[in-house]
Enzyme design. Structure first.
Site, short mmCIF file in Angstrom:
data_model
loop_
_atom_site.label_atom_id
_atom_site.label_comp_id
_atom_site.label_asym_id
_atom_site.label_seq_id
_atom_site.Cartn_x
_atom_site.Cartn_y
_atom_site.Cartn_z
N HIS A 146 34.33 48.98 47.68
CA HIS A 146 34.50 48.93 46.23
C HIS A 146 33.80 50.06 45.49
O HIS A 146 33.60 49.96 44.27
CB HIS A 146 34.00 47.58 45.66
CG HIS A 146 34.97 46.44 45.86
ND1 HIS A 146 35.15 45.82 47.07
CD2 HIS A 146 35.80 45.80 44.99
CE1 HIS A 146 36.04 44.85 46.94
NE2 HIS A 146 36.47 44.82 45.70
N HIS A 162 40.49 48.50 47.02
CA HIS A 162 40.86 47.80 45.78
C HIS A 162 41.28 48.86 44.76
O HIS A 162 40.45 49.52 44.17
CB HIS A 162 39.68 47.01 45.24
CG HIS A 162 40.07 46.01 44.18
ND1 HIS A 162 40.94 46.29 43.15
CD2 HIS A 162 39.71 44.71 44.01
CE1 HIS A 162 41.09 45.22 42.40
NE2 HIS A 162 40.37 44.24 42.89
N HIS A 197 46.84 40.69 47.55
CA HIS A 197 45.89 40.33 46.50
C HIS A 197 46.48 40.73 45.15
O HIS A 197 46.75 41.90 44.90
CB HIS A 197 44.59 41.08 46.78
CG HIS A 197 43.45 40.72 45.89
ND1 HIS A 197 43.14 41.42 44.75
CD2 HIS A 197 42.53 39.73 45.98
CE1 HIS A 197 42.07 40.88 44.18
NE2 HIS A 197 41.68 39.86 44.91
N GLU A 214 43.88 35.35 47.57
CA GLU A 214 44.11 35.40 46.11
C GLU A 214 45.41 36.19 45.85
O GLU A 214 45.43 37.14 45.07
CB GLU A 214 42.91 36.07 45.43
CG GLU A 214 41.60 35.39 45.79
CD GLU A 214 40.35 36.08 45.27
OE1 GLU A 214 40.49 37.20 44.75
OE2 GLU A 214 39.26 35.51 45.36
N GLU A 234 44.89 34.03 38.96
CA GLU A 234 43.62 34.53 38.45
C GLU A 234 43.78 35.15 37.06
O GLU A 234 44.75 35.85 36.79
CB GLU A 234 43.07 35.58 39.44
CG GLU A 234 41.67 36.03 39.10
CD GLU A 234 41.09 37.00 40.13
OE1 GLU A 234 41.54 36.99 41.29
OE2 GLU A 234 40.18 37.75 39.76
N CYS A 259 42.20 37.60 35.82
CA CYS A 259 42.26 39.06 35.96
C CYS A 259 43.64 39.55 36.37
O CYS A 259 44.04 40.66 36.01
CB CYS A 259 41.26 39.55 37.01
SG CYS A 259 39.56 39.59 36.42
N CYS A 275 34.20 38.73 37.68
CA CYS A 275 35.14 39.75 37.22
C CYS A 275 35.91 39.32 35.98
O CYS A 275 36.15 40.13 35.08
CB CYS A 275 36.09 40.16 38.34
SG CYS A 275 37.21 38.90 38.92
N CYS A 276 36.33 38.06 35.91
CA CYS A 276 37.27 37.68 34.87
C CYS A 276 36.70 37.68 33.46
O CYS A 276 37.33 38.21 32.54
CB CYS A 276 37.90 36.32 35.18
SG CYS A 276 38.94 36.33 36.67
#
Lengths: 637, 637
Positions: free
Chosen positions: B140, B190, B264, B316, B332, B334, B412-413
């Protein structure tokens, strides 16, 4: 306390009907096929190495060099045990010197693979004696022993030969020495040996069997930390399962405290079966109450309409009350077989049709659905909804296959179904000194130890007239009137019998030559699930007799998801079609097909076009290739 | 090729309506709360250590001893980046010297945590420089850099200060050196940096940003073995994810070959956003075709009616076409934010309301549902059905919480939603030299670079009259008529406008002082899913304006699963209730309640008792404790 007990093997001989066809499938297809699998003789199928493991163990114990190490699942030995049990029951039903010789041969091999102290397990003998009984969580040694004890009992009952029985009594001595005399802590991670030990005890009266079974049941879940401590005491494990997940293997609390059916569903019902058997032997109220609570937990809140149990693939397990998804269900064939065992033991304690109703539901639907009509392909997982493109494809549906594979690396279900079908008479009938119980309706001849004998004539589950011709009477016949049969009547020698039922059974006095006929409800019924079951709201399912029906794409223009069932619509049973799916009665029901809607979401309801829905028995689904299939159909007025 | 572009930040100022309330929630609750979380100042909440990680990194780089090692998720730095972005947008909307000082301070700290070569990441700086760019699969680093680049752009736009921009341009140099000059293989596990680099390029014209973004997009999935080789080249990993699961991180094929949205879902839509942006810059037809195919894959086959995406918690991720379970969905927050990004970039390429319709669906339903009305509790997962006792409890539903927790270890969200809401004008409006585009209907004032300025007055999403008062005209105003608005009319200065739409937009010439009013459809509509969606067959969902409605237990006697919607039944919008759920219009609909059925399965359909169903907007669910909730309701005639 013990109201009645299972029939001896061999006391029921199927005639020429539905059960007979399945027994012939087991005898002619499944037993020979499974035998070849044990010997790694099926080209193109993953090798099982079952016999090879025994051969290599025998070599090692003779001081020779094994050709190979252990191969397969840690519980691979149990495949042979279940095959022996099935083959033995088959021998009882249908003598076969060649099969008997095969049995003698493999039993001789088992003897050679047994250590001098009675220990018997190819995985742990080939992988180092020092590991014995050190991984009860995952090792399956006691599980394999249990299945071999059941095999020994069946082989003895089939042939009168005690060759395997002797092997297993030495094995009992070995286990008894370790857990009772040497006071080793622990209990099996996969319950099975408990019910097997009680079976041996019933057969031989060996007190060690009773004592060991009681011990394993009593210590289970008392030390909830046992598996953690066991795992910490070794630097290896079979699979690395979490030793703290007590619910998975029912080690989360003492058995007498259990109220909810949890964890791995096969483990659960095997344990409950032994608990019920023990309660029946000892008359202990607390244990019996736990059994009743667990039964209610399953059948009132955690069971599918097909008698399937285990709502999730995660741990092949029960989940929570009323969580019964139709597509992602596990519903293992073995779990429904185990549910039949549990039902049978509860019936022994209390001849109440509520137990037999569930036994029948599980048998005619999930257990039979596990077997392809060719006897050579099998489902582990029995979904109530299958959608090509999703089933077996989506990450959440990888376990939910849409066609039966030919064999599995983990091959528990096919031989389990085989032994169940060959010994179905033990579950269908029971007896005590005064009474013969008919729990399931199976055509054929029954000869009880209490002297009662009769012939049952019926086209069940496709015909609803059931005639019992009493050959030798003088005892009471207790006939279960299935709970689904809203209307029924019974006659003895042409005279109507009063409709007095005791817990769903009609008790009829018999004399030699009596003819007793039941006329059961042949109507097509709809079942509705409680609204607490989110997956089934707004839908109905179809049942006729004991058979749950489903819609399959091949009969319905390929698209079952577009179909709706007309509320209070007409439903018709077509004539029996011997050429369709090994012989079924298809149903035609008024319904609708939703006009195609290309948009994912539309604010116009697609037209509901009247049509006929074509239903087949659920057990016969997936015999014609990849197909949409649904048991629960949305209703529309 | 580029038809129009997003509005500059600050060109939209909300008024006093629905959007303003959410922006105030972000400004007054979320930004201060999240700031305290970054600093570990919230008692009883799991520590984030975000600031601590930067402080310790700064100490290490100064040659001092860090007080602690890295703590938190490997992508913890991005929490600070998203907070900076949200706070910067908030500053634009609402100047606040104290907040600006906080921003200056944390940006100074970020500078101190940057290595001399421009490298910036607290995890890898604290855990050993030798690991840099060695675990692109899970590390990441590029993801965190991407978020910090977005933060830098926003902070510059908010304040004119280039402090963070300079830091991030050095970081771009560092990444450019490694991947372009030194030709290191690989691409981010990602996706995120691609869209961020393009954002920087749009702002600064830095060619390295464009080149790097193109590089990462172009090499992605070309060597499908890259992550396996990368994993084999090191003896450590962050989580041990399977490097061969290419679909998970969209490395299974070159991006131009992609047709199905897989893996994802957040990773997917972030990647698609960058692809669309690049296609818009270069005009490349092949890339644009891939974007269109991926868009269609999502919105035509893999999106929930709430604009949620990601059908499973496993990875996810997206699953397969038409697999849209309502209870086990991931959905999600996000991912729906990312879907809005993707929609916004597609709109730039092609002002077609089909993109804006989805953007609006995702925003008003899933994105807002992620946020408790108090601004202090958040959902990651946004189910369309919640059942206490199952949701959050069953093994398959552990991810599907029934009430919003206050914060997450993986946070994150919440900051993602905060930055989106504060910058909503960028998504709601677009412009080019000749035209101002209104993609979403948001009350407030808009000032475009092309000279057009106007005031939008409306009670949307609860009122359906929308008035645009043109302050400075002379350009075309392109007004999206939402796809859900079956009937509508438009007037300019009281005169009806012709109903000519171009791809769902009404193009109106403007002059200073013009008043243009839209009258949209205020009816309560029902949506039906395609029969291919097994989970929704026989059910309908309710929508009014852009709001999907749901039934919640608290308004409906506790039991939503027993409710049925009356087909073609009456439906009534109640008056706006400012005191209910921060102000909503509840709906009343004719329906039925199924009489209680205690048996799990019954052959008698429970009586369907007429009743009124009480629906609330989906975004407002779960603000009154544990509750049953359903979006799709079985219909009954």
């Amino acid at each position: 306390m013990k109201k009645q007990q299972q029939l001896r093997p061999g006391s029921y001989q199927s005639g020429t009907g539905f059960i007979h066809r399945y027994q012939e499938l087991v005898r002619k297809e499944m037993i020979p096929y499974q035998y070849d699998v044990l010997w790694d003789r099926i080209p193109g199928t993953e090798k099982s190495h079952v016999i090879a493991n025994f051969q290599n163990t025998a070599r090692l114990l003779k001081g020779e060099q094994p050709e190979e190490g252990f191969y397969g699942m840690v519980f691979q030995d149990s495949d042979l045990a279940k095959w022996i049990e099935a083959a033995s029951f088959s021998l009882i039903n249908h003598p076969d010197p060649e099969l008997e010789k095969e049995l003698d041969d493999v039993i001789r091999l088992i003897g050679e693979a047994q250590d001098t102290d009675g220990y018997l397990n190819t995985y742990f003998t080939l992988n180092g004696k020092e590991k014995r009984f050190k991984d009860l969580l995952e090792g399956h040694e006691l599980y394999c022993s249990g299945h071999m004890m059941e095999a020994a009992a069946a082989f003895y009952q089939a042939t009168g030969k005690d060759s395997l029985l002797k092997i297993m009594e030495q094995n009992v001595d070995c286990i008894y020495r370790h857990f009772i005399e040497e006071k080793a802590p622990g209990f099996p991670g996969h319950p099975e040996i408990e019910l097997a030990l009680l079976k041996l005890y019933h057969l031989t009266g060996n007190q060690k069997c009773l004592e060991l079974a009681q011990h394993f049941i009593n210590v289970r879940g008392v030390d909830t930390e046992f598996y953690r401590k066991e795992a910490e005491a070794r630097d290896w494990s079979i699979w690395g399962n979490d030793p703290n997940n007590g619910e998975y293997q029912q080690s989360h609390m003492p058995v007498r405290k259990m109220k909810d059916a949890v964890g791995h569903s096969v483990r659960a019902v095997y344990l409950y079966t032994a608990m019920a058997d023990l309660a029946s032997l000892t008359g202990e109220a607390e244990l019996l109450e736990a059994c009743r609570a667990l039964w209610d937990s399953i059948v009132n809140r955690r069971m599918y309409v097909t008698g399937a149990i285990g709502s999730t693939v995660i741990g092949e397990a029960f989940t929570v009350d009323y969580h019964l998804p139709n597509d992602t269900v596990y519903g293992e064939t073995c779990a429904s077989i185990g549910l039949m065992f549990f039902a049978s033991r509860m019936l022994e304690l209390d001849p109440d049709r509520r137990y037999a109703d569930v036994m029948e539901r599980a048998f005619y639907n999930t257990v039979l659905a596990g077997i392809q009509l060719d006897g050579r392909h099998f489902f582990y997982v029995n979904p109530l909804e299958a959608v090509p493109g999703v089933s077996g494809k989506a990450q959440t549906h990888l376990h939910s296959l849409i066609v039966r594979p030919s064999w599995y690396a983990c091959a528990c279900c096919p031989p389990n179904a085989a032994r169940l079908i060959e010994s179905i008479g033990m579950y269908a009938y029971g007896e005590n000194e005064t009474t013969g119980f008919c729990h399931l309706i199976t055509e054929g001849k029954v000869t009880m130890e209490n002297g009662l004998s009769f012939l049952c004539e019926t086209e069940y589950p496709y015909g609803f007239q059931v005639t019992y011709r009493i050959e030798k009477g003088g005892k009471t016949l207790a006939l279960r009137i299935p709970g689904w049969s809203r209307s029924w009547k019974a006659e003895k020698n042409g005279q109507a019998l009063p409709q007095n039922l005791v817990k769903g059974y009609l008790y009829v006095e018999t004399a030699d030559g009596d003819e007793i006929t039941l006329y059961l409800d042949d109507s097509i019924r709809r079942l509705y699930a409680s609204s607490k079951v989110a997956a089934d709201t707004g839908s109905a399912c179809i049942q006729r007799g004991p058979l749950v029906y489903c819609l399959e794409g091949v009969d319905n223009g390929g698209d079952v998801l577009s179909l709706r069932l007309k509320e209070n619509g007409a439903a018709k049973a077509l004539p029996y079609d011997a050429s369709l799916l090994s012989g079924i009665i298809p149903l035609e029901l008024e319904g609708y097909v939703s006009a195609p809607q290309e948009e994912l979401y539309s604010d116009r309801k697609p037209e509901q076009i009247p049509c006929l829905l074509h239903a087949i028995p659920y057990y016969a689904w997936s015999n014609r290739g990849e197909n949409q299939m649904r048991v629960w159909i949305p209703e529309e007025k």
